[in-house]
Design a protein around this motif. Sequence first.
Motif, PDB file in Angstrom:
ATOM      1  N   LEU A   1      29.317  62.342  72.348  1.00  0.00           N
ATOM      2  CA  LEU A   1      29.226  62.949  71.019  1.00  0.00           C
ATOM      3  C   LEU A   1      29.366  64.456  71.075  1.00  0.00           C
ATOM      4  N   HIS A   2      28.846  65.086  72.126  1.00  0.00           N
ATOM      5  CA  HIS A   2      28.973  66.537  72.245  1.00  0.00           C
ATOM      6  C   HIS A   2      30.441  66.934  72.446  1.00  0.00           C
ATOM      7  N   ALA A   3      31.159  66.178  73.263  1.00  0.00           N
ATOM      8  CA  ALA A   3      32.584  66.464  73.439  1.00  0.00           C
ATOM      9  C   ALA A   3      33.332  66.280  72.122  1.00  0.00           C
ATOM     10  N   TYR A   4      33.000  65.216  71.404  1.00  0.00           N
ATOM     11  CA  TYR A   4      33.625  64.937  70.105  1.00  0.00           C
ATOM     12  C   TYR A   4      33.463  66.109  69.141  1.00  0.00           C
TER      13      TYR A   4
ATOM     14  N   ALA B   1      31.299  69.454  62.265  1.00  0.00           N
ATOM     15  CA  ALA B   1      31.856  70.243  63.352  1.00  0.00           C
ATOM     16  C   ALA B   1      33.149  70.935  62.922  1.00  0.00           C
ATOM     17  N   CYS B   2      33.963  70.251  62.142  1.00  0.00           N
ATOM     18  CA  CYS B   2      35.200  70.863  61.630  1.00  0.00           C
ATOM     19  C   CYS B   2      34.883  72.073  60.748  1.00  0.00           C
ATOM     20  N   TRP B   3      33.932  71.904  59.833  1.00  0.00           N
ATOM     21  CA  TRP B   3      33.598  73.018  58.946  1.00  0.00           C
ATOM     22  C   TRP B   3      33.000  74.187  59.727  1.00  0.00           C
ATOM     23  N   LEU B   4      32.145  73.862  60.696  1.00  0.00           N
ATOM     24  CA  LEU B   4      31.557  74.921  61.517  1.00  0.00           C
ATOM     25  C   LEU B   4      32.642  75.639  62.312  1.00  0.00           C
ATOM     26  N   GLY B   5      33.561  74.895  62.903  1.00  0.00           N
ATOM     27  CA  GLY B   5      34.640  75.520  63.663  1.00  0.00           C
ATOM     28  C   GLY B   5      35.527  76.394  62.802  1.00  0.00           C
TER      29      GLY B   5
ATOM     30  N   LEU C   1      23.445  70.493  64.301  1.00  0.00           N
ATOM     31  CA  LEU C   1      24.500  69.601  64.791  1.00  0.00           C
ATOM     32  C   LEU C   1      24.241  69.211  66.244  1.00  0.00           C
ATOM     33  N   THR C   2      23.921  70.174  67.080  1.00  0.00           N
ATOM     34  CA  THR C   2      23.677  69.905  68.497  1.00  0.00           C
ATOM     35  C   THR C   2      22.462  69.002  68.677  1.00  0.00           C
ATOM     36  N   ARG C   3      21.395  69.301  67.947  1.00  0.00           N
ATOM     37  CA  ARG C   3      20.169  68.509  68.076  1.00  0.00           C
ATOM     38  C   ARG C   3      20.390  67.068  67.602  1.00  0.00           C
ATOM     39  N   LEU C   4      21.148  66.896  66.527  1.00  0.00           N
ATOM     40  CA  LEU C   4      21.414  65.544  66.034  1.00  0.00           C
ATOM     41  C   LEU C   4      22.294  64.776  67.015  1.00  0.00           C
ATOM     42  N   CYS C   5      23.244  65.448  67.642  1.00  0.00           N
ATOM     43  CA  CYS C   5      24.042  64.799  68.691  1.00  0.00           C
ATOM     44  C   CYS C   5      23.136  64.301  69.811  1.00  0.00           C
ATOM     45  N   ASP C   6      22.170  65.130  70.206  1.00  0.00           N
ATOM     46  CA  ASP C   6      21.222  64.716  71.245  1.00  0.00           C
ATOM     47  C   ASP C   6      20.480  63.449  70.828  1.00  0.00           C
ATOM     48  N   GLU C   7      19.988  63.432  69.592  1.00  0.00           N
ATOM     49  CA  GLU C   7      19.186  62.306  69.133  1.00  0.00           C
ATOM     50  C   GLU C   7      20.009  61.035  69.013  1.00  0.00           C
ATOM     51  N   LEU C   8      21.216  61.146  68.471  1.00  0.00           N
ATOM     52  CA  LEU C   8      22.058  59.962  68.311  1.00  0.00           C
ATOM     53  C   LEU C   8      22.534  59.441  69.666  1.00  0.00           C
ATOM     54  N   THR C   9      22.813  60.349  70.595  1.00  0.00           N
ATOM     55  CA  THR C   9      23.202  59.924  71.939  1.00  0.00           C
ATOM     56  C   THR C   9      22.071  59.143  72.602  1.00  0.00           C
TER      57      THR C   9
ATOM     58  N   ALA D   1      23.854  70.474  54.691  1.00  0.00           N
ATOM     59  CA  ALA D   1      23.674  71.842  55.189  1.00  0.00           C
ATOM     60  C   ALA D   1      24.991  72.430  55.669  1.00  0.00           C
ATOM     61  N   ALA D   2      25.746  71.662  56.442  1.00  0.00           N
ATOM     62  CA  ALA D   2      26.998  72.181  56.989  1.00  0.00           C
ATOM     63  C   ALA D   2      28.005  72.493  55.890  1.00  0.00           C
ATOM     64  N   SER D   3      28.133  71.597  54.924  1.00  0.00           N
ATOM     65  CA  SER D   3      29.127  71.803  53.862  1.00  0.00           C
ATOM     66  C   SER D   3      28.791  73.007  52.992  1.00  0.00           C
ATOM     67  N   GLU D   4      27.521  73.262  52.775  1.00  0.00           N
ATOM     68  CA  GLU D   4      27.140  74.369  51.889  1.00  0.00           C
ATOM     69  C   GLU D   4      27.028  75.697  52.644  1.00  0.00           C
ATOM     70  N   LEU D   5      26.462  75.676  53.835  1.00  0.00           N
ATOM     71  CA  LEU D   5      26.260  76.939  54.558  1.00  0.00           C
ATOM     72  C   LEU D   5      27.563  77.490  55.124  1.00  0.00           C
ATOM     73  N   THR D   6      28.488  76.619  55.546  1.00  0.00           N
ATOM     74  CA  THR D   6      29.751  77.156  56.074  1.00  0.00           C
ATOM     75  C   THR D   6      30.606  77.744  54.956  1.00  0.00           C
ATOM     76  N   PHE D   7      30.590  77.120  53.780  1.00  0.00           N
ATOM     77  CA  PHE D   7      31.329  77.729  52.670  1.00  0.00           C
ATOM     78  C   PHE D   7      30.660  79.023  52.217  1.00  0.00           C
ATOM     79  N   LYS D   8      29.338  79.035  52.204  1.00  0.00           N
ATOM     80  CA  LYS D   8      28.622  80.269  51.887  1.00  0.00           C
ATOM     81  C   LYS D   8      29.023  81.380  52.849  1.00  0.00           C
ATOM     82  N   ALA D   9      29.137  81.058  54.138  1.00  0.00           N
ATOM     83  CA  ALA D   9      29.550  82.051  55.132  1.00  0.00           C
ATOM     84  C   ALA D   9      30.962  82.553  54.852  1.00  0.00           C
TER      85      ALA D   9
END
Length: 389
Positions: A59-62, A240-244, A291-299, A323-331
Motif C-alpha cells: 500500500l505504501h508503494a501504491y 495520494a493523487c491529490w497530495l502529489g 495517509l501514511t498512518r492509514l496505510c500502516d493500519e490497513l496493511t 480531509a485530503a480533498s478539502e485540504l489539498t484544494f485549500k493549499a
Amino acid sequence: MSAAAYESALAGVLGTAREHAEKVDREAVFPAESMAALRASGLMGMFVPREYGGLGDDLHAYTQIASRLAAACASTAAIWTMHAFQVDGLSRFAGDRLRQAVLPTIAAGGTYLASVTTEARKGADLFTAEAPLTWRDGRADFERDAPVVTGGRHAEAFLITLRRTPEAQPHEVSLVYAERAQLRIGEHGEWDPLGMRGTESIGLTISGSVSPDQVVGQPGRFEDIARESMVPLAHLGWSACWLGTACGAFSDLLRWLRSPTRRGGPDLGSDLVRERLARIRVDLDLVSAYLTRLCDELTAARSAGRSWSDAHTRLRVNTLKLAASELTFKAADSMVQLAGMNGGYSRLAPVKFERHFRDLRSARLNHSNDRMWPATGALALLDPKVTLL
C-alpha cells in the motif's frame, strides 16, 4: 520490488508524463504516451500477486507511485490509480480460472482495466444497479449505459456492475469482467471538464455476453468486493493523487520564490508571506501523515486477515478522503493567492498553478463530499469513545 526498483521503473514514466501534461490538459485527451510508458514499466501490475508476475499489494508503494505520478500529471495518476484498485478487486475475488487467464497479461502491461459503475439515474452510487444480467443457455447477457467511464475508449477490459438478475433488487449487484473483444461498445456525450481533463471520461453503451466464471465474487454481493478492496484503495489512491498534485505545485512555488532571477511576486521577508507558506505546508503534512498512518493500519489488518469493512475502518477511510480533498484544494487556492494574478493565476504565469487548481477542484466532486459528510457523521455516531487513528 525494492524502493530502488520502483524508482527505476518510475523514472522514465515521470519524464514522459511531465512532457505531455500540458497538451493532455489543453486538448482534454487521454495521456497515451504516459500510459504506454506505464505499460512498459511493469507498474500496471500493482496488486497483481507475484505468482502471476505482478508487484503484490504494497500500500505504501501504491500511494507513493500515485503521488509521484500526480506531481507530473494528475490525469495519468488518476487513470493508473483506478486501474490498480480494479485489479486488486479482481485479484482477490475472481475464481482461479479467471485469475490465471487474465492476471499475467495485466502484470505484463497488456491490459488496461477500466471501471463501469455509473448509470444515468443512480449516478455514482456503487451499491445499486439498474441494468441486469440475463442468463440464457449458460451465458450472461447484458446491456449497459454508463455516462462516465474513465479512459473507456482505450481499455482492453472492463469491470462492470450489473443487477444480479432482472428480478433482483437494485442492491443485489454483481461484478462482471469483460474483454473488449466480447463487447459491442458505443460512445456518447462529450468530455470537456474544468480539470482532470486527460481522464477522458466519456459515456459508453456496452452490451455483450460472458461466461459464468467471469462474474467476480459471489453473485449479487459486489458490496463485499467494494468494502474489502475497491473503496478503501480508491480513497487511498485518490488522496495520494491529490497530495502529489499539491506537493508538486508547492515545490514549483518554492523554487520560483527562491529564484534569483524572479521578477515581482511576494516579498519573502514578509511575516505574512511566511505565515501563508507555513499554513500550506502544515495542511500538506497533515494529509500526508494521515495517509501514511492509514496505510500502516490497513496493511496490518490485511496481513492479519482482518476485515476492512468494519465501521471504524470505514470512518477512517472516509476521513482521509474528506480531509485530503478539502485540504489539498485549500493549499492550491492559497498558492494561487500568494503567487498573485501574474505569478499564479494566469495561464502564462511562470508556474502553472492554474492547472493544478482546476485538477484539485474536482477532488470534492469525485465521490461527492456532499454525500460523504452525512455518511461519515452517521459512522461517527457508532464510535462514542471517539477512537482516533
